[in-house]
Design a protein around this motif. Structure first.
Motif, PDB file in Angstrom:
ATOM      1  N   ALA A   1     -25.563  56.916 -10.351  1.00  0.00           N
ATOM      2  CA  ALA A   1     -25.954  55.866 -11.301  1.00  0.00           C
ATOM      3  C   ALA A   1     -27.253  55.214 -10.832  1.00  0.00           C
ATOM      4  CB  ALA A   1     -24.844  54.815 -11.428  1.00  0.00           C
ATOM      5  N   ASP A   2     -28.230  55.138 -11.738  1.00  0.00           N
ATOM      6  CA  ASP A   2     -29.540  54.602 -11.381  1.00  0.00           C
ATOM      7  C   ASP A   2     -29.513  53.102 -11.116  1.00  0.00           C
ATOM      8  OD1 ASP A   2     -30.587  57.112 -11.641  1.00  0.00           O
ATOM      9  OD2 ASP A   2     -31.280  56.805 -13.705  1.00  0.00           O
ATOM     10  N   LYS A   3     -28.626  52.374 -11.819  1.00  0.00           N
ATOM     11  CA  LYS A   3     -28.642  50.914 -11.741  1.00  0.00           C
ATOM     12  C   LYS A   3     -27.585  50.344 -10.793  1.00  0.00           C
ATOM     13  CE  LYS A   3     -30.636  50.199 -16.321  1.00  0.00           C
ATOM     14  NZ  LYS A   3     -30.521  49.501 -17.629  1.00  0.00           N
ATOM     15  N   LEU A   4     -26.901  51.202 -10.068  1.00  0.00           N
ATOM     16  CA  LEU A   4     -25.859  50.733  -9.149  1.00  0.00           C
ATOM     17  C   LEU A   4     -26.263  51.006  -7.707  1.00  0.00           C
ATOM     18  CD1 LEU A   4     -22.597  51.899 -10.992  1.00  0.00           C
ATOM     19  CD2 LEU A   4     -23.685  49.645 -11.066  1.00  0.00           C
ATOM     20  N   LYS A   5     -25.802  50.118  -6.809  1.00  0.00           N
ATOM     21  CA  LYS A   5     -26.065  50.273  -5.381  1.00  0.00           C
ATOM     22  C   LYS A   5     -24.733  50.461  -4.648  1.00  0.00           C
ATOM     23  CE  LYS A   5     -30.496  49.491  -5.750  1.00  0.00           C
ATOM     24  NZ  LYS A   5     -31.095  48.224  -5.346  1.00  0.00           N
ATOM     25  N   LEU A   6     -24.777  51.293  -3.618  1.00  0.00           N
ATOM     26  CA  LEU A   6     -23.613  51.557  -2.773  1.00  0.00           C
ATOM     27  C   LEU A   6     -23.791  50.732  -1.498  1.00  0.00           C
ATOM     28  CD1 LEU A   6     -21.100  53.443  -2.909  1.00  0.00           C
ATOM     29  CD2 LEU A   6     -22.389  55.071  -1.545  1.00  0.00           C
ATOM     30  N   CYS A   7     -22.945  49.685  -1.365  1.00  0.00           N
ATOM     31  CA  CYS A   7     -23.123  48.737  -0.268  1.00  0.00           C
ATOM     32  C   CYS A   7     -21.971  48.822   0.734  1.00  0.00           C
ATOM     33  CB  CYS A   7     -23.200  47.307  -0.800  1.00  0.00           C
ATOM     34  SG  CYS A   7     -24.519  47.049  -2.001  1.00  0.00           S
ATOM     35  N   LYS A   8     -22.309  48.716   2.008  1.00  0.00           N
ATOM     36  CA  LYS A   8     -21.324  48.536   3.066  1.00  0.00           C
ATOM     37  C   LYS A   8     -21.385  47.056   3.462  1.00  0.00           C
ATOM     38  CE  LYS A   8     -20.351  52.995   3.582  1.00  0.00           C
ATOM     39  NZ  LYS A   8     -19.024  53.568   3.296  1.00  0.00           N
ATOM     40  N   VAL A   9     -20.239  46.355   3.313  1.00  0.00           N
ATOM     41  CA  VAL A   9     -20.229  44.911   3.498  1.00  0.00           C
ATOM     42  C   VAL A   9     -19.207  44.529   4.559  1.00  0.00           C
ATOM     43  CG1 VAL A   9     -20.016  42.682   2.368  1.00  0.00           C
ATOM     44  CG2 VAL A   9     -20.845  44.652   1.057  1.00  0.00           C
ATOM     45  N   ASP A  10     -19.701  43.887   5.620  1.00  0.00           N
ATOM     46  CA  ASP A  10     -18.830  43.374   6.682  1.00  0.00           C
ATOM     47  C   ASP A  10     -18.255  42.036   6.222  1.00  0.00           C
ATOM     48  OD1 ASP A  10     -17.593  42.476   8.957  1.00  0.00           O
ATOM     49  OD2 ASP A  10     -19.438  42.212  10.123  1.00  0.00           O
ATOM     50  N   VAL A  11     -16.910  41.950   6.107  1.00  0.00           N
ATOM     51  CA  VAL A  11     -16.271  40.718   5.658  1.00  0.00           C
ATOM     52  C   VAL A  11     -15.489  40.049   6.795  1.00  0.00           C
ATOM     53  CG1 VAL A  11     -16.152  41.397   3.240  1.00  0.00           C
ATOM     54  CG2 VAL A  11     -14.273  42.009   4.778  1.00  0.00           C
TER      55      VAL A  11
ATOM     56  N   GLN B   1     -16.567  49.171   1.364  1.00  0.00           N
ATOM     57  CA  GLN B   1     -17.562  49.797   0.485  1.00  0.00           C
ATOM     58  C   GLN B   1     -17.443  49.146  -0.882  1.00  0.00           C
ATOM     59  OE1 GLN B   1     -18.637  54.101   0.420  1.00  0.00           O
ATOM     60  NE2 GLN B   1     -17.711  54.069  -1.624  1.00  0.00           N
ATOM     61  N   ILE B   2     -18.558  48.585  -1.389  1.00  0.00           N
ATOM     62  CA  ILE B   2     -18.546  47.882  -2.672  1.00  0.00           C
ATOM     63  C   ILE B   2     -19.710  48.369  -3.512  1.00  0.00           C
ATOM     64  CG2 ILE B   2     -18.724  45.631  -3.813  1.00  0.00           C
ATOM     65  CD1 ILE B   2     -17.518  44.365  -1.333  1.00  0.00           C
ATOM     66  N   ILE B   3     -19.423  48.700  -4.761  1.00  0.00           N
ATOM     67  CA  ILE B   3     -20.470  49.084  -5.720  1.00  0.00           C
ATOM     68  C   ILE B   3     -20.984  47.809  -6.380  1.00  0.00           C
ATOM     69  CG2 ILE B   3     -21.064  50.490  -7.718  1.00  0.00           C
ATOM     70  CD1 ILE B   3     -20.065  52.103  -5.310  1.00  0.00           C
ATOM     71  N   CYS B   4     -22.314  47.630  -6.404  1.00  0.00           N
ATOM     72  CA  CYS B   4     -22.909  46.409  -6.963  1.00  0.00           C
ATOM     73  C   CYS B   4     -24.079  46.766  -7.870  1.00  0.00           C
ATOM     74  CB  CYS B   4     -23.364  45.488  -5.838  1.00  0.00           C
ATOM     75  SG  CYS B   4     -24.076  43.926  -6.417  1.00  0.00           S
ATOM     76  N   GLY B   5     -24.136  46.111  -9.041  1.00  0.00           N
ATOM     77  CA  GLY B   5     -25.227  46.374  -9.983  1.00  0.00           C
ATOM     78  C   GLY B   5     -26.262  45.274 -10.035  1.00  0.00           C
ATOM     79  N   ALA B   6     -26.148  44.265  -9.156  1.00  0.00           N
ATOM     80  CA  ALA B   6     -27.108  43.156  -9.182  1.00  0.00           C
ATOM     81  C   ALA B   6     -28.486  43.635  -8.742  1.00  0.00           C
ATOM     82  CB  ALA B   6     -26.627  42.036  -8.270  1.00  0.00           C
ATOM     83  N   PRO B   7     -29.550  43.222  -9.440  1.00  0.00           N
ATOM     84  CA  PRO B   7     -30.894  43.699  -9.097  1.00  0.00           C
ATOM     85  C   PRO B   7     -31.411  43.156  -7.767  1.00  0.00           C
ATOM     86  CG  PRO B   7     -30.995  42.024 -10.826  1.00  0.00           C
ATOM     87  CD  PRO B   7     -29.550  42.351 -10.633  1.00  0.00           C
ATOM     88  N   ASN B   8     -30.823  42.038  -7.279  1.00  0.00           N
ATOM     89  CA  ASN B   8     -31.373  41.419  -6.066  1.00  0.00           C
ATOM     90  C   ASN B   8     -30.549  41.703  -4.810  1.00  0.00           C
ATOM     91  OD1 ASN B   8     -29.236  39.805  -7.021  1.00  0.00           O
ATOM     92  ND2 ASN B   8     -30.040  37.997  -5.980  1.00  0.00           N
TER      93      ASN B   8
ATOM     94  N   ALA C   1     -11.186  50.197  -7.117  1.00  0.00           N
ATOM     95  CA  ALA C   1     -11.501  51.030  -8.280  1.00  0.00           C
ATOM     96  C   ALA C   1     -12.532  52.074  -7.902  1.00  0.00           C
ATOM     97  CB  ALA C   1     -12.018  50.156  -9.420  1.00  0.00           C
ATOM     98  N   LYS C   2     -12.753  53.010  -8.827  1.00  0.00           N
ATOM     99  CA  LYS C   2     -13.800  54.014  -8.651  1.00  0.00           C
ATOM    100  C   LYS C   2     -14.833  53.824  -9.743  1.00  0.00           C
ATOM    101  CE  LYS C   2     -11.991  57.889  -6.025  1.00  0.00           C
ATOM    102  NZ  LYS C   2     -11.850  59.364  -5.993  1.00  0.00           N
TER     103      LYS C   2
ATOM    104  N   GLU D   1     -15.789  54.968  -4.539  1.00  0.00           N
ATOM    105  CA  GLU D   1     -14.785  53.921  -4.381  1.00  0.00           C
ATOM    106  C   GLU D   1     -15.450  52.559  -4.186  1.00  0.00           C
ATOM    107  OE1 GLU D   1     -11.936  53.194  -0.812  1.00  0.00           O
ATOM    108  OE2 GLU D   1     -10.949  54.667  -2.118  1.00  0.00           O
ATOM    109  N   SER D   2     -14.864  51.530  -4.839  1.00  0.00           N
ATOM    110  CA  SER D   2     -15.345  50.150  -4.681  1.00  0.00           C
ATOM    111  C   SER D   2     -14.155  49.263  -4.351  1.00  0.00           C
ATOM    112  CB  SER D   2     -16.020  49.654  -5.968  1.00  0.00           C
ATOM    113  OG  SER D   2     -16.536  48.356  -5.786  1.00  0.00           O
ATOM    114  N   ASN D   3     -14.259  48.532  -3.236  1.00  0.00           N
ATOM    115  CA  ASN D   3     -13.124  47.753  -2.730  1.00  0.00           C
ATOM    116  C   ASN D   3     -13.352  46.253  -2.828  1.00  0.00           C
ATOM    117  OD1 ASN D   3     -11.432  50.001  -1.623  1.00  0.00           O
ATOM    118  ND2 ASN D   3     -13.333  50.377  -0.488  1.00  0.00           N
TER     119      ASN D   3
END
Length: 809
Positions: free
Chosen positions: A60-70, A76-83, A108-109, A114-116
């Motif tokens: 997906a061009d408008k989505l980012k695959l992020c690794k987030v330490d909580v 692993q979280i999928i995020c579509g925010a531009p910033n 979800a996927k 996968e997005s958690n």
């Protein structure tokens, strides 16, 4: 005034009291609470996360695959925010969280990945979009870099705060600050107020070396203080300041501007920050503006000034309209390094004039207009210096350059205990009054029940004995005041006019119409529509407001009908097709010959009917509203008010009305309104079809109404009816025939009405047949055939002579 409960707790220990209970107690002591609302509430599983990596989603061009330490794990979280970007501290809703909009976060996927959880924007967390800082409006919120990973984001974002909205009257402007509210709540709860200490370091440089202050009009500006803060770094203000501003309904901008707004809300003292390097000189001159002098304000509008306006100048040109709005040329910007901070006291009337003339209503002007605590003016500037030193890295120069003619003598009010008890009807003792004054934190001296109370400057609304009695009464508790019924023989009663208006309402509702109450203010376009002829002939035009709240409510109405039609449109848009509304209300007329500041108020009765008037599906009876339904309703009303014999309906034209189905209404020859069908083109504007309206001058009708009740015995003798069909020219109104028949029939003619109008076969072209039923009756004896024939012949002769009417064979 929006009061943040979390902010209030910084000054007052409210214990375990619930927000709703606190709001009720505030209301019972004299300040009305209009609402109690939670920002969003605590959100479980909402934590601060650190974006360890941020890569493009493979599918997906408008989505980012992020690794987030909580904190405890990395998700692993999928995020579509531009910033969204690597290294950010963000708000993460983990699986199991429930957001304010009802969204439940689950694993979800998204496009095969996968997005958690969910990286959240402020809007998604329940913050109103208009309070979100500009840089975060189109994306996620980013915490400061030193925010702890895994911390509770709900607490950091103040989501569990409760906002109490106070409806303040002008005399309680002291509660337009958080400290003012704190004193009020402390008095209610009988606890202490903790005032934050002001401490900051000054440099060896003197502010007076950088700026000089001159005030030309010291009555309008008795105090002006100028502080200089060097080496400031413009950036975001700390999260707790941003949260405080958002809770109060103010959007954060940058640390310097946010600090001035924060102190404004805390102390109730407006401040203004100028960019010193853009100010243009080393001198502040406060003076009256010159006629036609101009300034470009912060909203980029060019304002034309007059001598009624007070301005802040750099000794040459205006850089701010005092207490109203600053100028665009000297505003704090991203490259600002030195701040000239203004803390001033301006005369309320001067600020009100400037605010009104330029239609600028701000948090600052509203406080100046109602008054501020003179003792806090300089303190507010010092508090802002402290915060700019802490959160903008500023260096505060030594001293404040000021012009000071403030008299800080505290007022003294004498209060006699016996007089207090006489006014309130209470049996208060000395210790009761002493306890109330202690809770209010008012100093006093007591000599045998005569209290000499020293009123602190923060309560500038208290001047006289009656003010102090009110303070004692509200803290004692209005519910605790004794009450008695009024003594004496006098009784309240409605005036004749009030009784008539009430009877008119009762009649209209009895006929099946529902009462509506619409705004007296309308748009400029609507204010010209459906105006009765007798109003349009004498009106200069609609009266416009100098400072309308909105374009929808900018002009006083000349007719009730446009807003009633909007109400019908609102109903029909919600599938309510059969609507019958009426309103008894005022219109406002400014005369052509003498235009006064106060328009003439005229009471009107207006109504709108559309859809089916009779609708009985079982009997298969469906009768739509028509002209005669609307006319009949008015005839019944005029009959009840005893004016029907002086009423005449004449064909006429009114703007916005159907030319073939509109009648002007006259009373004793004077036009008082109209009734008829709305013109189809006018109805289109409201999405209405086959709509009938009426508009009547109630002042004129009530003026001539028969208010005395007349009783007639029930007739003991039979009535006789005669039906006639008169052939007349088609231009002759049926109403004229009825009028002539009534005049000729005299007292023995008790009823007459038209039951048929025919044109066609067996009736000459250009003529019409009008069928009329006439009823004769003598209340004292039975009419003979000879008497009836005599009267009837007289009636036929009259219509023949006046209207060339011929009996149809």
């Amino acid at each position: 005034m929006f009061v943040s409960l979390n902010w209030l707790k910084r000054y007052v220990d409210i214990g375990n009291i619930q927000p709703e209970e606190l709001a009720e107690r505030i209301t019972k002591t004299g300040i009305e609470v209009e609402s109690v609302e939670r920002i969003a509430g605590h959100i479980d599983h909402l934590v601060v996360g650190h974006v360890v990596s941020c890569e493009q989603h493979p599918n997906a061009d408008k989505l980012k695959l992020c690794k987030v330490d909580v904190g405890e794990e990395t998700l692993q979280i999928i995020c579509g925010a531009p910033n969204v970007a690597q290294g950010q501290k963000v708000a993460v809703a983990k699986a199991g969280a429930k957001l304010p909009g009802g969204l439940k976060i689950k694993k979800a996927k998204l496009r095969g990945e996968e997005s958690n959880g969910m990286i959240c924007s402020m809007q998604e967390l329940g913050v109103d979009a208009k309070y979100v800082p500009e840089k975060y409006k189109e994306g996620i919120f980013v915490f400061p870099k030193d925010t702890e990973v895994g911390a509770d984001a709900s607490d950091l974002l103040n989501l569990d705060d409760v906002i109490i909205e106070l409806g303040l009257t002008p005399n309680r402007a002291d509660a337009m600050s958080m400290l003012g509210v704190a004193y009020e709540v402390a008095a209610i709860l009988d606890t202490d107020v903790k005032i934050p200490e002001i401490t900051y370091q000054e440099t060896t440089e003197k502010a007076s070396d950088y700026i000089d202050v001159e005030v030309a009009d010291r009555e309008a500006n008795p105090y002006y203080g100028a502080f200089i803060i060097k080496n400031v770094k413009i950036g975001e203000s700390p999260l707790w300041i941003r949260n405080s501003l958002i809770a109060a309904g103010i959007r954060p901008i940058n640390n310097v501007v946010d600090i001035t707004n924060y102190v404004l809300l805390e102390y109730g003292q407006p401040l203004h920050a100028f960019d010193y390097d853009r100010f243009g000189s080393k001198k502040v001159l406060v003076r009256r503006a010159n006629e036609q002098e101009k300034i470009v304000t912060l909203d980029n509008e060019t304002r034309t000034l007059s001598k009624d306006h007070l301005v802040i100048t750099n000794s040459e040109v205006p850089v701010a309209i005092a207490g109203v709005m600053g100028g665009a040329d000297s505003e704090v910007q991203e490259d600002t390094t030195t701040v000239l901070l203004e803390a001033a006291l301006f005369h309320p009337q001067v600020i009100r004039q400037g605010s009104k003339d330029h239609q600028l209503r701000s948090e600052a002007s509203s406080r100046y207009e109602k008054g501020i605590d003179k003792a806090r003016v300089r303190k507010a500037g010092e508090k802002a210096c402290q915060l700019m030193q802490q959160y903008a890295g500023g260096e505060v120069l030594q001293g404040v350059v000021e012009v000071n003619e403030i008299q800080l003598d505290e007022k003294k009010v004498e209060v006699s205990l016996p007089k207090v008890n006489m006014v309130l009807g209470t049996d208060l003792e000395v210790r009761d009054v002493e306890d109330i004054l202690r809770r209010l934190q008012f100093n006093y001296e007591n000599q045998d029940g005569l209290f000499s109370v020293t009123v602190p400057t923060r309560r500038w609304d208290i001047d006289i004995f009656e003010d102090m009695v009110e303070e004692i009464a509200r803290l004692y508790g209005y519910d605790n005041l004794p009450f008695t019924l009024p003594q004496g023989a006098s009784k309240g009663a409605l005036t004749t006019r009030q009784n008539l208006k009430r009877n008119i309402r009762r009649y209209m509702e009895g006929k099946g119409l529902n009462e509506a109450i619409t705004y007296s203010l309308t748009t400029e376009e609507r204010s010209h529509k459906l105006v009765s002829l007798e109003i349009s002939s004498k009106a200069e035009g609609p009266v416009g407001l100098a400072m309308p709240m909105s374009g929808e409510h900018s002009h006083l109405r000349l007719s009730i009908l446009p807003e009633l039609l909007a109400s019908v449109q609102h109903n029909q848009a919600r599938q309510i097709q059969d609507v019958a509304l009426y309103e008894v209300g005022s219109i406002y007329v400014s005369g052509k010959k003498k235009v006064t500041a106060q328009p003439e108020e005229n009471i009107r009765l207006a109504g709108v009917l559309t859809g089916f008037w009779v609708n009985h599906p079982v009997q298969q009876v469906r009768q739509p509203v028509d002209f005669y339904v609307a006319k009949g309703i008015l005839e019944g009303l005029f009959d009840q008010l005893g004016t029907l014999n002086e009423i005449e309906f004449k064909a006429g034209e009114v703007g916005g009305m159907h030319p073939g189905q509109t009648a002007l209404i006259t009373l004793s020859g004077e036009t008082i309104g109209f009734v008829g069908q709305l013109h189809p083109s006018e109805g289109k504007l409201y999405d209405l079809k086959n709509t009938f309206v009426f508009d009547v001058n109630l002042d004129k009708v009530i003026e001539q109404s028969q208010v005395e009740l007349n009783y007639r015995p029930i007739p003991r003798h039979p009535a006789v009816s005669r039906d006639i069909a008169l052939v007349v020219h088609e231009a002759v109104p049926a109403g004229k025939l009825i009028q002539t028949i009534r005049e000729a029939g005299g007292e023995l003619l008790v009823d007459t009405h038209v039951f048929d109008v025919y044109q066609g076969e067996n009736v000459e072209a250009g003529s019409k047949s009008v069928a009329i039923s006439i009823t004769y009756q003598n209340p004292t004896q039975t009419l003979t055939e000879e008497e009836i024939n005599t009267i009837h012949e007289k009636v036929l002769k009259a219509v023949s002579e006046k209207h060339q009417a011929v009996l149809r064979g």
